[in-house]
Scaffold this active site. Structure first.
Site, short mmCIF file in Angstrom:
data_model
loop_
_atom_site.label_atom_id
_atom_site.label_comp_id
_atom_site.label_asym_id
_atom_site.label_seq_id
_atom_site.Cartn_x
_atom_site.Cartn_y
_atom_site.Cartn_z
N ARG A 47 -2.60 -42.28 52.12
CA ARG A 47 -3.00 -43.25 51.10
C ARG A 47 -2.09 -43.16 49.87
O ARG A 47 -1.74 -44.19 49.27
CB ARG A 47 -4.48 -43.02 50.71
CG ARG A 47 -5.01 -44.02 49.72
CD ARG A 47 -6.54 -43.93 49.55
NE ARG A 47 -6.96 -44.65 48.37
CZ ARG A 47 -7.52 -44.09 47.29
NH1 ARG A 47 -7.75 -42.79 47.25
NH2 ARG A 47 -7.84 -44.84 46.25
N HIS A 51 0.03 -46.30 48.51
CA HIS A 51 -0.17 -46.86 47.16
C HIS A 51 1.09 -46.77 46.31
O HIS A 51 1.27 -47.58 45.40
CB HIS A 51 -1.36 -46.19 46.47
CG HIS A 51 -2.68 -46.74 46.90
ND1 HIS A 51 -3.81 -46.70 46.13
CD2 HIS A 51 -3.04 -47.38 48.04
CE1 HIS A 51 -4.82 -47.27 46.78
NE2 HIS A 51 -4.37 -47.68 47.95
N HIS A 174 -6.53 -47.39 58.84
CA HIS A 174 -7.93 -47.10 58.55
C HIS A 174 -8.65 -46.40 59.71
O HIS A 174 -9.84 -46.12 59.62
CB HIS A 174 -8.67 -48.37 58.11
CG HIS A 174 -8.37 -48.73 56.68
ND1 HIS A 174 -8.74 -49.91 56.10
CD2 HIS A 174 -7.72 -48.04 55.70
CE1 HIS A 174 -8.33 -49.93 54.83
NE2 HIS A 174 -7.71 -48.82 54.57
N TRP A 190 -14.12 -45.04 58.97
CA TRP A 190 -14.02 -46.22 59.84
C TRP A 190 -14.19 -45.84 61.31
O TRP A 190 -14.54 -46.68 62.13
CB TRP A 190 -12.65 -46.88 59.67
CG TRP A 190 -12.42 -47.58 58.37
CD1 TRP A 190 -12.62 -48.92 58.12
CD2 TRP A 190 -11.90 -47.03 57.14
NE1 TRP A 190 -12.27 -49.21 56.82
CE2 TRP A 190 -11.83 -48.07 56.20
CE3 TRP A 190 -11.50 -45.75 56.75
CZ2 TRP A 190 -11.36 -47.88 54.89
CZ3 TRP A 190 -11.05 -45.56 55.46
CH2 TRP A 190 -10.98 -46.61 54.55
ZN1 ZEM Z 1 -6.67 -48.29 52.67
N1 ZEM Z 1 -8.37 -47.99 51.62
N2 ZEM Z 1 -6.69 -50.27 52.19
N3 ZEM Z 1 -4.89 -48.57 53.63
N4 ZEM Z 1 -6.60 -46.33 53.11
C1 ZEM Z 1 -9.05 -46.81 51.51
C2 ZEM Z 1 -8.74 -45.60 52.13
C3 ZEM Z 1 -7.61 -45.41 52.89
C4 ZEM Z 1 -7.66 -50.92 51.46
C5 ZEM Z 1 -8.67 -50.31 50.69
O1 ZEM Z 1 -9.27 -51.00 49.67
C6 ZEM Z 1 -9.04 -48.95 50.88
C7 ZEM Z 1 -4.21 -49.74 53.78
C8 ZEM Z 1 -4.69 -50.98 53.47
C9 ZEM Z 1 -5.87 -51.22 52.72
C10 ZEM Z 1 -5.64 -45.70 53.86
C11 ZEM Z 1 -4.42 -46.24 54.26
C12 ZEM Z 1 -4.08 -47.57 54.13
C13 ZEM Z 1 -10.20 -46.99 50.70
C14 ZEM Z 1 -11.18 -45.90 50.33
C15 ZEM Z 1 -10.21 -48.31 50.31
C16 ZEM Z 1 -11.28 -48.96 49.45
C17 ZEM Z 1 -10.67 -45.11 49.12
C18 ZEM Z 1 -11.64 -43.99 48.75
O2 ZEM Z 1 -12.77 -44.32 48.36
O3 ZEM Z 1 -11.26 -42.82 48.88
C19 ZEM Z 1 -7.45 -52.34 51.55
C20 ZEM Z 1 -8.26 -53.44 50.91
C21 ZEM Z 1 -6.35 -52.53 52.34
C22 ZEM Z 1 -5.81 -53.85 52.76
C23 ZEM Z 1 -5.50 -54.12 54.01
C24 ZEM Z 1 -2.90 -49.48 54.35
C25 ZEM Z 1 -1.85 -50.55 54.60
C26 ZEM Z 1 -2.81 -48.13 54.55
C27 ZEM Z 1 -1.70 -47.29 55.09
C28 ZEM Z 1 -0.71 -47.78 55.84
C29 ZEM Z 1 -6.07 -44.36 54.16
C30 ZEM Z 1 -5.33 -43.36 55.04
C31 ZEM Z 1 -7.31 -44.18 53.55
C32 ZEM Z 1 -8.21 -42.94 53.60
C33 ZEM Z 1 -8.01 -42.07 52.38
C34 ZEM Z 1 -8.89 -40.86 52.36
O4 ZEM Z 1 -8.96 -40.24 51.30
O5 ZEM Z 1 -9.51 -40.50 53.36
#
Ligand code: ZEM
Length: 288
Positions: A47, A51, A174, A190
């Site tokens: 993440r 970001h 995810h 997820w």
């Molecule tokens: Zn995420 N992501 N993401 N994402 N994401 C979260 C967690 C993780 C969106 C999003 O709002 C959120 C991509 C795309 C998108 C990861 C990787 C990738 C979380 C939860 C949210 C709300 C955060 C928390 O509460 O800790 C949205 C709207 C996306 C649009 C499509 C893409 C692209 C990613 C990588 C290629 C990962 C690995 C996590 C889990 C983080 C963790 O701490 O476990």
């Protein structure tokens, strides 16, 4: 040794073997720090790299992983980045041991290491990112808002230069990790194996029945059968939209196709906006 001397003279040019050492250190720390979340810092490292990279704007050529501007308060404090200090703190000892690597190279390399160590595909990577000062922080609002749907997803990801297929392939990340109420406000993982990269995210989207979760938190979905898994409104948009759904179906059926496309699209994500001096990419050896 040669590398030490060259470094002392200020002319140290790291080679693939030096970056592999950084990779190995991250892999080692991932094993050692299994007290975190579901037993791994891997997801939050992915993440962080996402970001850092996903702020890219192809039109103005601003943002992206070059700069590591999330170190500074305006960007580090953006709501979307809540909780990512955990990933940055995790990497501090790595930066101390390998002070020649920039934070911006380190963050994407850590993303690559995390994906590979969580049984994902190899992600070819190249160095060349420079850390930049606070004036390069990107404005808030460049990362996707999970409460929105397909129109928003296309606006955000088209701005970075991604098409429908790439949006769906990226979303397979995810399969990893979870939502935290004290970070995004959302809650839960997820998939049933949040520290292993598989195509389960797509399978679950297609095969499970999803309903609104009844709670005080933001609108999210839960699987009707176990009520332990979650989907964001943006995740559900991938099966509401016909074009997106065609790719969800494809990746649900074909894990190899997902791994292949995920590798390509993550490589592209991590390279957005970086002024590379080299065309050559390196592929890291996965531990064991
Ligand atoms: Zn995420 N992501 N993401 N994402 N994401 C979260 C967690 C993780 C969106 C999003 O709002 C959120 C991509 C795309 C998108 C990861 C990787 C990738 C979380 C939860 C949210 C709300 C955060 C928390 O509460 O800790 C949205 C709207 C996306 C649009 C499509 C893409 C692209 C990613 C990588 C290629 C990962 C690995 C996590 C889990 C983080 C963790 O701490 O476990």
């Amino acid at each position: 040794n040669g590398a030490e001397q060259a470094k002392a003279a200020g002319v140290f040019t790291p080679k693939q073997e030096d970056y592999q050492k950084v990779y190995d250190k991250i892999a080692q720390l991932l094993v050692e720090h299994d007290e975190y979340d579901d037993g791994s810092y891997g997801p939050v490292l992915v993440r962080l790299a996402w970001h850092a990279s996903g702020t890219y704007d192809a039109e103005t050529k601003t943002g992206g992983s070059n700069g590591a501007t999330m170190r500074f308060p305006p960007e580090g404090d953006h709501g979307a980045n809540a909780g990512l200090h955990a990933a940055r703190d995790f990497l501090d000892p790595v930066q101390k041991e390998f002070p020649w690597i920039t934070y911006s190279d380190l963050w994407t390399l850590a993303g690559v290491a995390a994906i590979q160590e969580m049984q994902g595909p190899k992600i070819p990577w190249r160095p060349g990112r420079n850390d930049r000062d606070v004036s390069y922080c990107t404005p808030d609002g460049r990362l996707p808002d999970a409460s929105k749907e397909q129109k928003h997803l296309r606006a955000i990801f088209n701005r970075m230069g991604f098409n429908d297929q790439e949006i769906v392939a990226l979303s397979g990340a995810h399969a990893l990790g979870r939502c935290h109420t004290d970070r995004s406000g959302f809650s839960g993982p997820w998939t049933f194996s949040p520290t292993v990269l598989t195509n389960d995210y797509y399978k679950l989207l297609m095969e499970e029945k999803w309903a609104y979760k009844k709670w005080d938190g933001p609108k999210q979905f839960e699987d009707v059968s176990t009520k332990t898994l979650m989907m964001l409104p943006t995740d559900m948009a991938l099966i509401k939209d016909k074009s997106f759904k065609s790719y969800v179906e494809k990746y649900a059926k074909d894990n190899d196709a997902f791994m292949h496309d995920f590798s390509n699209v993550v490589m592209k994500l991590f390279e957005l906006g970086v002024p590379f001096q080299t065309e050559e990419r390196m592929t890291f050896k996965t531990s064991e």
